[in-house]
Write a protein that holds these residues in place. Structure first.
Motif, mmCIF file in Angstrom:
data_model
loop_
_atom_site.group_PDB
_atom_site.id
_atom_site.type_symbol
_atom_site.label_atom_id
_atom_site.label_comp_id
_atom_site.label_asym_id
_atom_site.label_seq_id
_atom_site.Cartn_x
_atom_site.Cartn_y
_atom_site.Cartn_z
ATOM 1 N N LYS A 14 22.084 -3.770 8.114
ATOM 2 C CA LYS A 14 21.456 -3.326 9.815
ATOM 3 C C LYS A 14 22.136 -1.505 9.985
ATOM 4 O O LYS A 14 21.263 -0.898 10.006
ATOM 5 C CB LYS A 14 22.112 -4.002 10.850
ATOM 6 N N ALA A 15 23.683 -1.295 9.626
ATOM 7 C CA ALA A 15 24.351 -0.072 9.771
ATOM 8 C C ALA A 15 23.539 1.254 9.167
ATOM 9 O O ALA A 15 23.634 2.228 9.866
ATOM 10 C CB ALA A 15 25.324 -0.227 10.594
ATOM 11 N N LEU A 16 23.157 0.203 7.644
ATOM 12 C CA LEU A 16 22.789 1.988 6.632
ATOM 13 C C LEU A 16 22.089 1.931 7.288
ATOM 14 O O LEU A 16 20.802 3.044 6.792
ATOM 15 C CB LEU A 16 23.402 1.133 5.944
ATOM 16 N N ILE A 17 20.990 1.488 7.354
ATOM 17 C CA ILE A 17 19.287 1.669 8.297
ATOM 18 C C ILE A 17 18.998 1.991 9.093
ATOM 19 O O ILE A 17 18.363 3.091 8.803
ATOM 20 C CB ILE A 17 18.452 0.161 8.328
ATOM 21 N N GLU A 18 20.087 2.046 10.343
ATOM 22 C CA GLU A 18 20.335 2.893 11.239
ATOM 23 C C GLU A 18 20.448 4.027 11.249
ATOM 24 O O GLU A 18 19.795 4.946 11.580
ATOM 25 C CB GLU A 18 20.394 2.576 11.821
ATOM 26 N N MET A 19 21.555 4.648 10.036
ATOM 27 C CA MET A 19 21.843 5.513 9.385
ATOM 28 C C MET A 19 21.106 6.626 8.419
ATOM 29 O O MET A 19 20.632 7.494 8.638
ATOM 30 C CB MET A 19 23.395 5.138 8.509
ATOM 31 N N ILE A 20 19.861 5.842 8.024
ATOM 32 C CA ILE A 20 18.809 6.201 7.538
ATOM 33 C C ILE A 20 17.842 7.117 7.850
ATOM 34 O O ILE A 20 17.370 7.736 7.683
ATOM 35 C CB ILE A 20 18.608 5.479 5.375
ATOM 36 N N PHE A 21 17.982 5.727 9.125
ATOM 37 C CA PHE A 21 16.381 6.820 9.916
ATOM 38 C C PHE A 21 17.218 7.331 10.665
ATOM 39 O O PHE A 21 15.967 8.611 10.867
ATOM 40 C CB PHE A 21 16.105 5.095 10.440
ATOM 41 N N ARG A 22 18.298 7.805 10.745
ATOM 42 C CA ARG A 22 19.091 8.840 12.078
ATOM 43 C C ARG A 22 18.911 10.340 10.167
ATOM 44 O O ARG A 22 18.188 11.356 11.534
ATOM 45 C CB ARG A 22 19.729 9.000 12.277
ATOM 46 N N SER A 23 19.275 10.006 9.659
ATOM 47 C CA SER A 23 19.226 10.600 8.520
ATOM 48 C C SER A 23 17.289 11.744 7.872
ATOM 49 O O SER A 23 17.276 13.048 7.890
ATOM 50 C CB SER A 23 19.542 10.911 6.750
ATOM 51 N N TYR A 24 16.453 10.863 8.969
ATOM 52 C CA TYR A 24 14.805 10.878 8.413
ATOM 53 C C TYR A 24 14.813 12.397 9.615
ATOM 54 O O TYR A 24 14.244 13.357 9.088
ATOM 55 C CB TYR A 24 14.345 10.228 8.708
ATOM 56 N N LEU A 25 15.788 12.370 10.377
ATOM 57 C CA LEU A 25 15.478 13.545 11.412
ATOM 58 C C LEU A 25 15.762 15.043 11.469
ATOM 59 O O LEU A 25 15.685 15.762 12.410
ATOM 60 C CB LEU A 25 16.125 13.263 13.218
ATOM 61 N N VAL A 26 17.040 14.961 10.450
ATOM 62 C CA VAL A 26 17.436 15.778 10.003
ATOM 63 C C VAL A 26 17.001 16.080 8.036
ATOM 64 O O VAL A 26 17.214 17.429 7.345
ATOM 65 C CB VAL A 26 19.265 16.361 9.472
ATOM 66 N N ASN A 27 16.286 15.682 7.614
ATOM 67 C CA ASN A 27 15.586 15.560 6.551
ATOM 68 C C ASN A 27 14.639 14.973 6.629
ATOM 69 O O ASN A 27 13.759 13.522 5.475
ATOM 70 C CB ASN A 27 16.173 15.655 5.750
ATOM 71 N N PRO A 28 13.058 15.286 6.914
ATOM 72 C CA PRO A 28 11.546 15.218 6.817
ATOM 73 C C PRO A 28 11.248 14.446 5.531
ATOM 74 O O PRO A 28 10.099 15.035 5.623
ATOM 75 C CB PRO A 28 11.289 16.324 7.576
ATOM 76 N N GLU A 29 11.957 14.740 4.016
ATOM 77 C CA GLU A 29 11.134 15.638 2.978
ATOM 78 C C GLU A 29 11.546 14.080 2.257
ATOM 79 O O GLU A 29 11.340 13.853 1.848
ATOM 80 C CB GLU A 29 12.020 16.622 2.701
ATOM 81 N N ILE A 30 12.006 12.867 2.893
ATOM 82 C CA ILE A 30 12.811 11.852 2.445
ATOM 83 C C ILE A 30 11.167 11.175 2.550
ATOM 84 O O ILE A 30 10.239 11.029 3.019
ATOM 85 C CB ILE A 30 13.197 10.886 3.482
ATOM 86 N N ASP A 31 11.009 10.226 1.073
ATOM 87 C CA ASP A 31 10.490 10.004 0.995
ATOM 88 C C ASP A 31 9.157 8.425 1.810
ATOM 89 O O ASP A 31 10.392 8.017 2.010
ATOM 90 C CB ASP A 31 10.322 8.804 -0.486
ATOM 91 N N PRO A 32 8.243 9.128 2.156
ATOM 92 C CA PRO A 32 7.611 8.483 2.880
ATOM 93 C C PRO A 32 7.282 6.823 2.443
ATOM 94 O O PRO A 32 7.771 5.803 3.347
ATOM 95 C CB PRO A 32 6.147 8.971 3.013
ATOM 96 N N GLU A 33 7.338 6.397 1.558
ATOM 97 C CA GLU A 33 6.827 4.645 0.695
ATOM 98 C C GLU A 33 8.947 4.649 1.047
ATOM 99 O O GLU A 33 8.028 2.995 1.698
ATOM 100 C CB GLU A 33 6.374 5.357 -0.635
ATOM 101 N N PHE A 34 9.728 5.438 0.671
ATOM 102 C CA PHE A 34 11.344 4.725 0.811
ATOM 103 C C PHE A 34 11.294 4.076 2.179
ATOM 104 O O PHE A 34 11.263 2.809 2.789
ATOM 105 C CB PHE A 34 12.256 5.406 0.484
#
Length: 446
Positions: free
Chosen positions: A276-296
């Protein structure tokens, strides 16, 4: 007697001159069966970075003064090389290689050197490991979101990541996929460095704490002269690792994220606090890296909805705040927040009290008006409407959410709002009338 890091310093100085750079690249090229320019330059950087870190490490095992001496001698070696290369006129083929180095591998190494130096300083302090690697990377992403962001703070966090990796902690592959590009560059180089340290016989890798390593040195007695052939074979024999062939250890969490797009074998698994914590961290990383694969991200949201991971609600609201409404992911994130229903209320409450005039309010209002009605939802809807001072289309949308929520309290509330809107614009008053009509069952929502 020569100190064990002096040969390393001399080697570093030699291969960070114009002639040394060209000669080292030719050594690497000659070791290749199939020539590849980017691989050659990546191998040069990897071998140079390994030399630098081993020199720093050898010095710090002898003492803080020695570390400062080595830092002073080689701390700017890559800056000096890039400056010298930039001012030199080469034949066409060499210039082509130099240009790519200065724009790629050389620039990456330049960003990494301050992190490596701080990493060894952290190791020499032996202050213990207060945060995990995952938490440090997440903190780095959070600091990039601050208005007064300082890259030096991020470098310090990444240096501590490196310190922990030196002592055996593992970097998750997912961070090389979702991190901010500059952070990802340094993390990749740190992993390459650790891989090369593992195949360098001078140290038993991973390292134990510095006190233990210094005790090992005392048992050996005297000064140990490093065998430069160990490091030169990275250039001459084509061995070792580069940023283009990163090898990483994986655990069950890494395999979960790795297979996210190709399999659904974790559907019936109960998530633990770490995932759960890792998922939250990954979502937060999207705020600084909007190039993350949308499908992922969409697949990750599917698991969050399935598992009811409402802990991600605050970061989902942060993402919705910055995403354009017509963005491909806005609807997915909004639906995820909506699916949490009452479990998302604490995050929504916190947001509407801190961002009372946010244009996101109508969308949060729609979430509050959906699902199972309740006193807490009704209270938040009223608070949202009352605290939103502008009499514009957003406030009308909030009123429509109140109407959709329904009930006698909603009708009375809208009647009062309409009566108090005499000074409002025509469009605003018409919107309130539509909302009241819908609440009374006499009108469809527009």
């Amino acid at each position: 007697m020569r100190l064990d890091y002096e040969d390393l310093i001399q080697e570093i100085k030699e291969i960070t001159t114009v002639d040394g750079f060209v000669s080292a690249c030719l050594e690497i090229k000659d070791s290749m069966y199939f020539y590849d320019r980017d691989l050659m330059l990546s191998a040069y950087s990897a071998s140079l970075e390994l030399l630098i870190v081993v020199a720093l490490l050898s010095a710090t095992l002898q003492g803080s003064k020695e570390l400062l001496k080595v830092e002073a001698e080689i701390g700017t070696c890559i800056d000096d090389l890039l400056e010298e290369l930039d001012g030199y006129h080469f034949p066409l083929d060499i210039q082509y290689v130099v240009d790519h180095f200065m724009q790629g591998a050389g620039l990456n190494s330049r960003q990494c050197i301050p992190v490596y130096i701080q990493m060894i300083k952290n190791y020499s302090c032996d202050g213990g490991m207060s945060k995990s690697i995952d938490a440090l990377i997440d903190q780095s992403h959070g600091e990039l979101l601050e208005d007064n962001q300082q890259w030096t703070d991020v470098e310090f966090n990444l240096a501590e990541v490196g310190n922990q990796m030196l002592q055996g902690a593992s970097l998750r592959p997912i961070w090389l996929q979702v991190s901010h590009p500059r952070i990802r560059t340094i993390l990749t180089s740190l992993q390459t460095l650790m891989n090369n340290c593992q195949v360098t016989p001078y140290f038993n890798f991973p390292l134990e704490n510095i006190k233990v390593e210094r005790q090992k040195r005392k048992k050996i007695g005297g000064n140990v002269v490093l065998e430069l052939g160990i490091f030169r074979k990275f250039r001459q024999g084509g061995s070792g690792y580069t940023n283009l062939n990163v090898a990483m250890e994986k655990d069950e969490y890494d395999y979960f994220f790795e297979g996210l797009l190709t399999e659904l074998r974790h559907v019936n698994v109960e998530p633990d606090s770490e995932v759960k914590a890792l998922i939250e961290m990954i979502f937060r990383s999207y705020l600084v890296n909007p190039e993350i694969d949308p499908e992922f991200l969409i697949k990750l949201m599917m698991y969050c909805e399935l598992w009811k991971v409402a802990e991600v609600s605050p970061i989902i609201i942060e993402i919705l705040e910055v995403l354009p409404v017509d963005h491909i992911l806005f609807h997915h994130f909004w639906n995820l927040l909506k699916s949490f229903d009452g479990k998302a209320l604490p995050a929504i409450r916190s947001y509407i009290r801190s961002k009372q005039e946010s244009p996101l309010m109508p969308y949060l209002g729609m979430i509050l008006s959906a699902g199972k009605p309740g006193k807490r939802k009704w209270s938040l809807l009223k608070e949202m409407f009352e605290n939103y001072e502008k009499q514009d289309e957003n406030k009308v949308e909030i009123a429509l959410s109140i109407a959709h929520f329904g009930g006698n309290e909603a009708i009375t509330f809208l009647q009062t709002a309409l009566a108090e809107a005499n000074n409002g614009g025509v469009v605003y008053r018409e919107g309130l009338r539509d909302a009241l009509a819908y609440a009374n069952g006499n009108h469809d929502l527009p």
